[in-house]
Design an enzyme around this catalytic site. Structure first.
Site, PDB file in Angstrom:
ATOM      1  N   LYS A  71     -63.456  26.861   1.383  1.00 31.76           N
ATOM      2  CA  LYS A  71     -62.288  26.472   0.579  1.00 31.76           C
ATOM      3  C   LYS A  71     -62.673  25.502  -0.525  1.00 31.76           C
ATOM      4  CE  LYS A  71     -59.707  26.372   4.912  1.00 31.76           C
ATOM      5  NZ  LYS A  71     -59.208  25.378   5.867  1.00 31.76           N
ATOM      6  N   HIS A 100     -88.866  20.287   7.321  1.00 33.70           N
ATOM      7  CA  HIS A 100     -88.322  20.683   8.632  1.00 33.70           C
ATOM      8  C   HIS A 100     -89.017  19.781   9.658  1.00 33.70           C
ATOM      9  CE1 HIS A 100     -86.657  22.966  11.821  1.00 33.70           C
ATOM     10  NE2 HIS A 100     -86.993  24.187  11.465  1.00 33.70           N
ATOM     11  N   ARG A 112     -78.756  22.049   9.190  1.00 36.12           N
ATOM     12  CA  ARG A 112     -79.608  22.905   8.337  1.00 36.12           C
ATOM     13  C   ARG A 112     -78.772  23.361   7.163  1.00 36.12           C
ATOM     14  NH1 ARG A 112     -83.233  27.815  10.461  1.00 36.12           N
ATOM     15  NH2 ARG A 112     -84.496  26.022  11.048  1.00 36.12           N
ATOM     16  N   ARG A 167     -84.188  29.627  16.801  1.00 38.57           N
ATOM     17  CA  ARG A 167     -84.884  28.619  17.595  1.00 38.57           C
ATOM     18  C   ARG A 167     -84.337  27.203  17.427  1.00 38.57           C
ATOM     19  NH1 ARG A 167     -87.754  32.764  16.974  1.00 38.57           N
ATOM     20  NH2 ARG A 167     -86.832  32.651  14.929  1.00 38.57           N
ATOM     21  N   THR A 168     -84.214  26.763  16.191  1.00 39.56           N
ATOM     22  CA  THR A 168     -83.863  25.350  15.984  1.00 39.56           C
ATOM     23  C   THR A 168     -82.481  25.062  16.555  1.00 39.56           C
ATOM     24  OG1 THR A 168     -85.157  25.514  13.957  1.00 39.56           O
ATOM     25  CG2 THR A 168     -83.854  23.519  14.266  1.00 39.56           C
TER      26      THR A 168
HETATM   27  N1   CP Z   1     -88.787  27.754  13.315  1.00 34.76           N
HETATM   28  C1   CP Z   1     -87.492  27.867  12.945  1.00 34.76           C
HETATM   29  O1   CP Z   1     -86.963  27.050  12.207  1.00 34.76           O
HETATM   30  O2   CP Z   1     -86.862  28.970  13.462  1.00 34.76           O
HETATM   31  P1   CP Z   1     -85.323  29.308  13.240  1.00 34.76           P
HETATM   32  O3   CP Z   1     -85.143  29.595  11.753  1.00 34.76           O
HETATM   33  O4   CP Z   1     -85.029  30.480  14.110  1.00 34.76           O
HETATM   34  O5   CP Z   1     -84.534  28.080  13.616  1.00 34.76           O
END
Ligand code: CP
Length: 307
Positions: free
Chosen positions: A84, A133, A105, A55-56
């Site tokens: 590396k 998040h 991320r 999603r993100t």
């Molecule tokens: N909600 C969320 O962070 O989903 P993903 O891990 O799929 O990005």
């Protein structure tokens, strides 16, 4: 025309004031109603995902493409020079010379802050380990407001892995701006960390801990389900905990009419699929809202003329 978000980083939900949160949500609503296909023409987003995401990553990508921008990046650090031995700081310093904004991320807490310190362009934290998040929180707040018509004075239960679940951390802190009453339901080893409870206390938020969600289901407006973070705990512990909280149809008998179930997803076992067809299920709308909220984030932090 510039705006007060232009050039800033979004590392923690604490980077935003209440009025800034509300402004982002307002702009997301406007973009949901009136698309702006040329707003970020010629801008480049670097999507740097050192951990898996559906999603993100893809909603940021869709958001950038819908606003006329372009996207570069990776979703598997094994195909980057990290393999590396390149440091995160060096990688992000370089990425910031290739793109106008970075969404990152990473499995380590504090990594987003580290990237922001070396980047010459805005860094948006798309999840740093078990820490925060913040863009998911903006999606969650947008969805809560959409489903309840207000963000003020709501009752919300958080269920599942509240120790390692970064979405729960950021949302609890984000909702503390709106005087929410919070109920935390988790196995004892996965309860909300002291750092977050101490922040909630400082803000005068009322909260309590519970062993089962049945204890609070009839009271709440929002039931925020989360999965056990398999990737952050030993496998034997995961096996013991994975089926502890599973929401099933009979649980919904006495819930409030307006109660909505949210989940940042992915879902594993914690919401039975029979729930999906009930009017209380709102997690797929929540995921869909990710695009509009991330459009607003990209536009504002890139200094786009969003009107
Ligand atoms: N909600 C969320 O962070 O989903 P993903 O891990 O799929 O990005």
């Amino acid at each position: 025309m510039s705006n007060k978000f232009a050039g800033r980083d979004l590392v923690s939900i604490f980077d935003l004031t209440k009025s800034e949160i509300l402004y982002i949500l307002k702009k997301a609503r406007e973009l949901k109603k009136n698309p702006k296909p040329d707003l970020l023409k010629n801008k480049i987003l670097a999507n740097c995902f050192f951990e898996p995401s559906t999603r993100t990553k893809l909603s940021f990508e869709a958001a950038m493409l819908r606003l006329g921008g372009k996207v570069i990046g990776f979703s598997d650090s094994k195909i980057t020079s990290t393999e590396k031995g390149e440091s995160l700081s060096d990688s992000m310093k370089i990425m910031s010379s290739y793109a106008d904004i970075i969404v990152m991320r990473h499995p380590l807490e504090g990594s987003a802050m580290q990237a922001a310190e070396v980047s010459s362009v805005p860094v948006i934290n798309a999840g740093d380990g078990a820490n925060q998040h913040p863009t998911q929180t903006l999606v969650d707040l947008f969805t809560i407001e959409e489903s309840q018509s207000s963000l003020e004075d709501l009752k919300i239960a958080f269920v599942g892995d509240l120790r390692y679940g970064r979405t729960a951390h950021s949302l609890a802190l984000g909702l503390s701006n709106f005087k929410a009453r919070m109920y935390f339901i988790s196995p004892p080893t996965l309860s909300l960390p002291e750092e977050e409870t101490s922040d909630l206390k400082k803000k005068g938020i009322k909260f309590s801990f519970h062993k089962s969600f049945e204890e609070v289901l009839d009271k709440v407006d929002i039931l925020y389900m989360t999965r056990i973070q398999k990737e952050r705990i030993p496998y034997l512990e995961y096996q013991k905990l994975q089926s502890q909280f599973i929401l099933q149809l009979p649980h919904l008998k006495k819930v409030k009419k307006n109660m909505k179930i949210l989940h940042p997803l992915p879902r594993v076992h914690e919401i039975d699929i029979d729930i999906d067809k009930t009017p209380h299920a709102y997690y797929f709308q929540q995921a869909a809202n990710g695009v509009f909220v991330r459009e607003a984030i990209l536009a504002l932090f890139l200094g786009g003329n969003i009107g």
